[in-house]
Design a protein around this motif. Structure first.
Motif, PDB file in Angstrom:
ATOM      1  N   SER A  49       0.626   4.960  -2.056  1.00 18.42           N
ATOM      2  CA  SER A  49       0.546   6.275  -1.409  1.00 18.42           C
ATOM      3  C   SER A  49       1.693   7.183  -1.850  1.00 18.42           C
ATOM      4  CB  SER A  49       0.593   6.128   0.117  1.00 18.42           C
ATOM      5  OG  SER A  49      -0.421   5.273   0.557  1.00 18.42           O
ATOM      6  N   PHE A  50       2.878   6.591  -1.993  1.00 19.87           N
ATOM      7  CA  PHE A  50       4.015   7.402  -2.408  1.00 19.87           C
ATOM      8  C   PHE A  50       3.806   7.932  -3.825  1.00 19.87           C
ATOM      9  CE2 PHE A  50       8.097   8.636  -3.937  1.00 19.87           C
ATOM     10  CZ  PHE A  50       8.698   9.207  -2.835  1.00 19.87           C
ATOM     11  N   PHE A  51       3.318   7.087  -4.711  1.00 17.89           N
ATOM     12  CA  PHE A  51       3.064   7.543  -6.080  1.00 17.89           C
ATOM     13  C   PHE A  51       2.031   8.673  -6.092  1.00 17.89           C
ATOM     14  CE2 PHE A  51       4.897   3.393  -7.489  1.00 17.89           C
ATOM     15  CZ  PHE A  51       5.798   3.893  -8.407  1.00 17.89           C
ATOM     16  N   LEU A  96       1.516  10.860  -3.745  1.00 17.83           N
ATOM     17  CA  LEU A  96       2.186  12.052  -3.243  1.00 17.83           C
ATOM     18  C   LEU A  96       3.081  12.661  -4.320  1.00 17.83           C
ATOM     19  CD1 LEU A  96       2.157  13.380  -0.455  1.00 17.83           C
ATOM     20  CD2 LEU A  96       4.291  12.215   0.052  1.00 17.83           C
ATOM     21  N   GLU A 151       0.816  -1.213   0.000  1.00 17.12           N
ATOM     22  CA  GLU A 151       0.000   0.000   0.000  1.00 17.12           C
ATOM     23  C   GLU A 151       0.856   1.272   0.000  1.00 17.12           C
ATOM     24  OE1 GLU A 151      -3.474   1.573   3.045  1.00 17.12           O
ATOM     25  OE2 GLU A 151      -2.659  -0.471   3.240  1.00 17.12           O
ATOM     26  N   LEU A 152       1.973   1.222   0.721  1.00 15.24           N
ATOM     27  CA  LEU A 152       2.785   2.425   0.848  1.00 15.24           C
ATOM     28  C   LEU A 152       3.327   2.891  -0.504  1.00 15.24           C
ATOM     29  CD1 LEU A 152       4.942   3.299   3.831  1.00 15.24           C
ATOM     30  CD2 LEU A 152       5.908   3.680   1.559  1.00 15.24           C
ATOM     31  N   PHE A 153       3.618   1.965  -1.403  1.00 15.48           N
ATOM     32  CA  PHE A 153       4.083   2.368  -2.737  1.00 15.48           C
ATOM     33  C   PHE A 153       3.007   3.214  -3.423  1.00 15.48           C
ATOM     34  CE2 PHE A 153       6.737  -1.584  -2.322  1.00 15.48           C
ATOM     35  CZ  PHE A 153       7.968  -0.947  -2.328  1.00 15.48           C
TER      36      PHE A 153
END
Lengths: 128, 128, 128, 128, 128, 128
Positions: D40-42, D44, D36-38
């Motif tokens: 979210s990073f994309f 951002l 999931e964090l990937f």
């Protein structure tokens, strides 16, 4: 694109130094033609490597360290070629690479492997 | 904390090289006492700078380039001190810093300003 | 040296931009006096930031990104000053710093904190 | 592996921008599916490049500088494509690359050669 | 500015960890107030360090390596504090720093000296 | 040289991990044979990764972060292989890469794409 063209990342350098020199010159020519400032920068870069208080051979070793520190593969090959032309010995190159290794650590090892491989194809450094 | 202890970022180096040498030795001693591997690493680092196919003076110039490339202020001061001890001339140091500047660009300028300031306080390099 | 002069690493910038500008000019003068190539490099650097296809204000924002990417504190302050002089807005600076943050990650945060602190002391950017 | 698949390090970019875009999208999809964090990073990263106080075109030039500073070849190609889509002119790209060159030095030259080569294959930037 | 405020570059860390924590929090608050994207980035950063397949303590050691690799002094102090809070042992920190040293070389030594000095002032790590 | 050997920069890793391991061993052997200091450095590097206060698996994850931070593709592959041998889980690797991403930003994305692709070919990590 076929996957089979993917090179092995830990390759031996397989192109000839002569082909490398040609492609580099073409790329630089294109860059110089793209704007005056590129030409001025190349002139400045050339000036920094002229003989002065330090001989050219020593300056090429300094340039080799710059190149390893920034992980610039083509820069490493270029300065190895120049070392070869300036009569730097294999041991002098090796000691220079060792200073870069101790200074910048094991992450430089893959580039050092390539440097040794490239060096072995140079007319003088490749023989010794 | 009082804000008044904040140094100017573009300071001249104002501590004496002797004080620098002492503090560095103490910090390294603490590091060496923290684990065997630190001691081994220091030994390896020392070995890389021993005279060999290249003289010690040249190796110190190579170390200076390593230091500028990694923006390591204390490493720069250390290698300038060693250059001073090994009889490297001011012009040789300047030409070395110029190769680092052209190789790594204007972001090295603040560190080069500090290097010149530190050098002016060294016994031999500060005179010429 | 007394330990009490050690600044807090996460300091607010407490020197005035005017003092910063003066010290920077002095350091650059010393550098320029140390060898012709430094002078030529400064000229080239200046040329890159002249108005052309891009306005000066945009180029200063590009220079700000260069500075954050290389973690060059003094370069950041210099380009913030130039942005202030060129009428760049606070929001434009903030958006530029955000691109650097996303591009280079959380390790840039301490420098971004200092940049915001320095910016608050500039005549125009500090007001908005 | 045959040595003949080793590319020349100073190559011209020979793949089409369309193929590059496809492979990039596939790789990013795999990354996004890995946690999931990937994702979210994309998100951002995408937000940082939206129009705001600065137009999208300027932000893409800022992203180009980020990419050259970190020697990220694929990032350079991506931002060149985005510049092409946003109507950035060739001269604006060239001036941006010159600021990166002066800021980060001659070690960026091989990547700049590749950037010029890639740019020549883009629909708008390749024509001018 | 008086030259006497210039700190010794090879200083022992002399501020208290508590003062460091306060100043850091203030700087981050200012950053968060400067734009929504900063807030989102901090949230993402926080999420990456939550317990998951890896325990928090291990993640803090990973963050310590990130910090040394990018030569981020304040990041190092932050992750050392977090290690202290999470019950990481002194030997575990030392082994982590050794991996960074071997990986990134002697240019990390000045930061490692500071890390050891800062660690000695932490409530748990400073005792052992 | 034919242009057709140029790989797509955003390639999937297409070589087998076994071939990678072989080529790496050969390159390292050549390096070790080039000078005693290389051998000593490899020994030190090996010592840093031995089990101690931290288990080997954790140290390999630390090494993975070192590798991503320095954008060392071959180092990443090496540590992924070692993680696979040491029984590190896919989720643990993913969380480690996420910490590197947040710490070093979007410029790491192309290398992370390659890491995920390489991981999918490993005997244990590729299955889960």
């Amino acid at each position: 694109m076929s996957e089979s063209t993917r090179p092995h990342p830990d390759h031996a350098a397989t192109f000839s130094p002569a082909a490398f020199r040609l492609a580099r010159a073409e790329g630089n020519k294109r860059l110089r033609g793209s704007g005056e400032l590129f030409e001025s920068f190349f002139a400045l870069d050339g000036a920094a490597y002229q003989a002065g208080a330090l001989p050219v051979a020593t300056k090429e070793l300094l340039g080799l360290v710059v190149s390893v520190m920034k992980d610039c593969e083509e820069c490493v090959y270029y300065h190895l070629e120049r070392c070869d032309e300036e009569g730097v010995s294999r041991d002098q190159v090796v000691e220079t690479l060792q200073i870069a290794l101790v200074g910048a650590g094991s992450v430089t090892v893959p580039l050092l492997r390539r440097a040794m491989s490239f060096m072995s194809r140079l007319p003088r450094l490749g023989v010794s």
